[in-house]
Design a protein around this motif. Structure first.
Motif, PDB file in Angstrom:
ATOM      1  N   THR A 110     -33.248 -56.541 -25.611  1.00 31.65           N
ATOM      2  CA  THR A 110     -33.258 -55.279 -26.359  1.00 31.65           C
ATOM      3  C   THR A 110     -33.842 -54.160 -25.505  1.00 31.65           C
ATOM      4  OG1 THR A 110     -33.480 -56.446 -28.463  1.00 31.65           O
ATOM      5  CG2 THR A 110     -34.101 -54.129 -28.431  1.00 31.65           C
ATOM      6  N   GLU A 111     -34.926 -54.462 -24.793  1.00 30.58           N
ATOM      7  CA  GLU A 111     -35.528 -53.461 -23.912  1.00 30.58           C
ATOM      8  C   GLU A 111     -34.575 -53.069 -22.794  1.00 30.58           C
ATOM      9  OE1 GLU A 111     -38.424 -51.951 -24.369  1.00 30.58           O
ATOM     10  OE2 GLU A 111     -38.642 -53.059 -26.251  1.00 30.58           O
ATOM     11  N   ILE A 112     -33.872 -54.049 -22.234  1.00 31.89           N
ATOM     12  CA  ILE A 112     -32.946 -53.750 -21.144  1.00 31.89           C
ATOM     13  C   ILE A 112     -31.757 -52.939 -21.646  1.00 31.89           C
ATOM     14  CG2 ILE A 112     -31.334 -54.805 -19.502  1.00 31.89           C
ATOM     15  CD1 ILE A 112     -33.352 -57.014 -19.058  1.00 31.89           C
ATOM     16  N   ASP A 113     -31.310 -53.218 -22.861  1.00 35.23           N
ATOM     17  CA  ASP A 113     -30.252 -52.387 -23.459  1.00 35.23           C
ATOM     18  C   ASP A 113     -30.675 -50.917 -23.460  1.00 35.23           C
ATOM     19  OD1 ASP A 113     -28.193 -54.151 -24.018  1.00 35.23           O
ATOM     20  OD2 ASP A 113     -29.074 -54.783 -25.925  1.00 35.23           O
ATOM     21  N   GLY A 114     -31.949 -50.678 -23.783  1.00 38.38           N
ATOM     22  CA  GLY A 114     -32.463 -49.310 -23.776  1.00 38.38           C
ATOM     23  C   GLY A 114     -32.448 -48.713 -22.378  1.00 38.38           C
ATOM     24  N   LEU A 115     -32.809 -49.496 -21.360  1.00 35.92           N
ATOM     25  CA  LEU A 115     -32.759 -49.006 -19.975  1.00 35.92           C
ATOM     26  C   LEU A 115     -31.339 -48.612 -19.585  1.00 35.92           C
ATOM     27  CD1 LEU A 115     -35.025 -51.588 -18.094  1.00 35.92           C
ATOM     28  CD2 LEU A 115     -35.693 -49.427 -19.155  1.00 35.92           C
ATOM     29  N   ILE A 116     -30.387 -49.442 -19.983  1.00 34.36           N
ATOM     30  CA  ILE A 116     -28.992 -49.173 -19.636  1.00 34.36           C
ATOM     31  C   ILE A 116     -28.513 -47.878 -20.283  1.00 34.36           C
ATOM     32  CG2 ILE A 116     -26.624 -49.997 -19.962  1.00 34.36           C
ATOM     33  CD1 ILE A 116     -27.728 -52.847 -19.609  1.00 34.36           C
ATOM     34  N   ARG A 117     -28.853 -47.689 -21.563  1.00 31.78           N
ATOM     35  CA  ARG A 117     -28.443 -46.457 -22.244  1.00 31.78           C
ATOM     36  C   ARG A 117     -29.050 -45.221 -21.573  1.00 31.78           C
ATOM     37  NH1 ARG A 117     -29.253 -49.712 -26.840  1.00 31.78           N
ATOM     38  NH2 ARG A 117     -31.329 -48.801 -27.182  1.00 31.78           N
ATOM     39  N   ARG A 118     -30.321 -45.297 -21.194  1.00 28.53           N
ATOM     40  CA  ARG A 118     -30.962 -44.169 -20.519  1.00 28.53           C
ATOM     41  C   ARG A 118     -30.304 -43.890 -19.168  1.00 28.53           C
ATOM     42  NH1 ARG A 118     -37.535 -44.746 -21.175  1.00 28.53           N
ATOM     43  NH2 ARG A 118     -37.627 -45.072 -23.426  1.00 28.53           N
ATOM     44  N   ALA A 119     -30.045 -44.948 -18.423  1.00 28.26           N
ATOM     45  CA  ALA A 119     -29.423 -44.780 -17.106  1.00 28.26           C
ATOM     46  C   ALA A 119     -28.030 -44.177 -17.237  1.00 28.26           C
ATOM     47  CB  ALA A 119     -29.358 -46.125 -16.385  1.00 28.26           C
ATOM     48  N   GLU A 120     -27.270 -44.655 -18.224  1.00 32.17           N
ATOM     49  CA  GLU A 120     -25.914 -44.133 -18.415  1.00 32.17           C
ATOM     50  C   GLU A 120     -25.933 -42.655 -18.811  1.00 32.17           C
ATOM     51  OE1 GLU A 120     -23.345 -48.093 -19.625  1.00 32.17           O
ATOM     52  OE2 GLU A 120     -24.377 -46.969 -21.215  1.00 32.17           O
ATOM     53  N   LEU A 121     -26.925 -42.239 -19.599  1.00 29.41           N
ATOM     54  CA  LEU A 121     -27.036 -40.834 -19.975  1.00 29.41           C
ATOM     55  C   LEU A 121     -27.341 -39.974 -18.745  1.00 29.41           C
ATOM     56  CD1 LEU A 121     -27.068 -38.587 -22.033  1.00 29.41           C
ATOM     57  CD2 LEU A 121     -29.460 -39.154 -22.548  1.00 29.41           C
ATOM     58  N   ILE A 122     -28.233 -40.441 -17.896  1.00 24.88           N
ATOM     59  CA  ILE A 122     -28.550 -39.694 -16.676  1.00 24.88           C
ATOM     60  C   ILE A 122     -27.331 -39.608 -15.770  1.00 24.88           C
ATOM     61  CG2 ILE A 122     -29.893 -39.821 -14.540  1.00 24.88           C
ATOM     62  CD1 ILE A 122     -32.233 -40.840 -16.252  1.00 24.88           C
ATOM     63  N   LEU A 123     -26.577 -40.703 -15.648  1.00 20.20           N
ATOM     64  CA  LEU A 123     -25.356 -40.676 -14.840  1.00 20.20           C
ATOM     65  C   LEU A 123     -24.328 -39.711 -15.427  1.00 20.20           C
ATOM     66  CD1 LEU A 123     -24.903 -44.467 -13.971  1.00 20.20           C
ATOM     67  CD2 LEU A 123     -25.561 -42.630 -12.410  1.00 20.20           C
ATOM     68  N   ALA A 124     -24.230 -39.684 -16.761  1.00 27.24           N
ATOM     69  CA  ALA A 124     -23.301 -38.761 -17.411  1.00 27.24           C
ATOM     70  C   ALA A 124     -23.686 -37.312 -17.106  1.00 27.24           C
ATOM     71  CB  ALA A 124     -23.275 -38.999 -18.914  1.00 27.24           C
ATOM     72  N   LYS A 125     -24.979 -37.031 -17.115  1.00 33.25           N
ATOM     73  CA  LYS A 125     -25.431 -35.678 -16.797  1.00 33.25           C
ATOM     74  C   LYS A 125     -25.106 -35.313 -15.354  1.00 33.25           C
ATOM     75  CE  LYS A 125     -29.091 -35.307 -20.249  1.00 33.25           C
ATOM     76  NZ  LYS A 125     -30.498 -34.999 -20.543  1.00 33.25           N
ATOM     77  N   LEU A 126     -25.391 -36.233 -14.437  1.00 34.35           N
ATOM     78  CA  LEU A 126     -25.114 -35.959 -13.035  1.00 34.35           C
ATOM     79  C   LEU A 126     -23.618 -35.758 -12.778  1.00 34.35           C
ATOM     80  CD1 LEU A 126     -27.574 -38.459 -11.299  1.00 34.35           C
ATOM     81  CD2 LEU A 126     -27.836 -35.985 -11.552  1.00 34.35           C
TER      82      LEU A 126
END
Length: 378
Positions: free
Chosen positions: A225-241
């Protein structure tokens, strides 16, 4: 040829005492025991100290029978015993009478060991993936991509406020038939602070994966569950970039210039250049050394946690009744949505899989009932 029981019985519950480090790399399932290295055809002198290394059950298959080292009995189900590296095959009847190894009970222990091994392997995969992910974050942190995103966003806000507000209002929708960036002109936005929080959260998860692998495996559900959260955060940052690249695409810049021409009240004339948007007095351009980070570490982390489940607790075998006869069915959880039920029915080992434990057992029971009803063709 020895026929007495082994005086030193060390085989009961053998798999429960195999260390995680040894179990994780063991290949526990074999198609043909006679292909194993170090196989001997005679009973070793110290056979009493042997332990079960493999089990096999090929009953119901059209293959030649195997020969037990104790009395040369023919069989298709039994154990590969190991003592000091010497392997020898023992049929299931001799295994019971000489080594006190009950085939059905061992099958339950063996299935539990497979489940434990698979969970430990999953922990190893997740540890490797989170290490790669953390290294990837370090590379991004030491690059300029985050700062460059912030610099372009701030320059648009302060020097091209009409463009900033127009892109912000579009919120990813099309202008002049071209989709606009969704994140570049959001306010407020602080991609650097978001990234710092992601790195801190990753460090916490990394710590939770250290230590005893068995303990980690038992907590894998919450860790996932914690790693799912990391993935979502990383994907949002990649989307912004990625919005930075989208903004400077020729089609996007051309659409912004077209929209400025049609604006009411009339706006300054905007010019689309190569990776550059300008008016007569100001400009904003794509940073020359900007490179989008790879998505592979994020994908690898997602793959590593797919189907991860805690190490299954030891389970009592299920007793089912078919045509008035009782049979032992062993169960284990293979993945988050797959349960395995296995048992021996009249000399044939059968295995079924389904989404729940009860459904897998029911499927095995239905198969056995069918076989019982078609005894003449069986």
């Amino acid at each position: 040829m020895p026929e007495s029981k082994a005086k030193t019985v060390t085989t009961r519950g053998h798999w429960a005492y195999v260390s995680d480090d040894r179990l994780i790399d063991l290949d526990l399932e074999i198609d043909n025991p006679e292909t194993l290295e170090g196989l001997v055809r005679q009973v070793p002198a110290n056979y009493a100290d042997a332990h079960v290394e493999f089990k096999y059950d090929l009953r119901g298959m059209e293959i030649p029978e195997f020969t037990c080292v104790h009395g040369s009995h023919q069989h298709k189900a039994g154990f590969v015993m190991n003592v000091d590296g010497a392997r020898f095959m023992v049929g299931w009847i001799c295994a019971k009478t000489i080594y006190n190894e009950d085939f059905d009970q061992y099958t339950a222990d063996f299935e539990a060991a497979i489940g434990r091994r698979d969970a430990l392997r999953r922990v190893r995969e997740i540890r490797s993936a989170i290490t790669q992910f953390s290294t990837w974050l370090d590379r991004i942190s030491s690059s300029n991509v985050l700062q460059e995103f912030s610099t372009v966003s701030e320059r648009l806000r302060s020097h091209m406020s009409w463009v900033f507000e127009m892109v912000q209002s579009a919120n990813g929708r099309a202008i002049e038939g071209v989709a606009m960036p969704r994140h570049l002109c959001l306010a407020p936005t602080d991609i650097l602070a978001e990234f710092d929080r992601l790195m801190n959260a990753t460090a916490v998860v990394t710590m939770s994966l250290t230590g005893d692998a068995q303990r980690v495996a038992a907590s894998i559900g919450s860790i996932r569950t914690e790693i799912d959260g990391l993935i979502r955060r990383a994907e949002l940052i990649l989307a912004k970039l990625s919005d930075l690249e989208l903004f400077f695409q020729p089609a996007t810049l051309h659409a912004i210039c077209q929209h400025a021409e049609k604006a009411v009240p009339r706006r300054k004339r905007h010019f689309a250049g190569l990776m550059k948007l300008s008016t007569r007095d100001v400009f904003v351009e794509m940073p020359k050394d900007f490179v989008m980070p790879s998505v592979r570490p994020v994908e690898a982390l997602r793959a590593a946690i797919a189907g991860a489940v805690p190490v299954p607790a030891a389970r009592e075998p299920t007793i089912v009744t078919v045509s008035g006869e009782t049979y032992v069915v062993n169960t284990r959880q293979k993945s988050e949505s797959v349960w395995v039920a296995s048992g021996n029915f009249r000399g044939v080992q059968h295995r079924t899989e389904d989404r729940t434990e009860g459904a897998a057992v029911k499927q095995w029971e239905d198969w056995a009932a069918y076989k019982s009803g078609s005894r003449g063709r069986y």
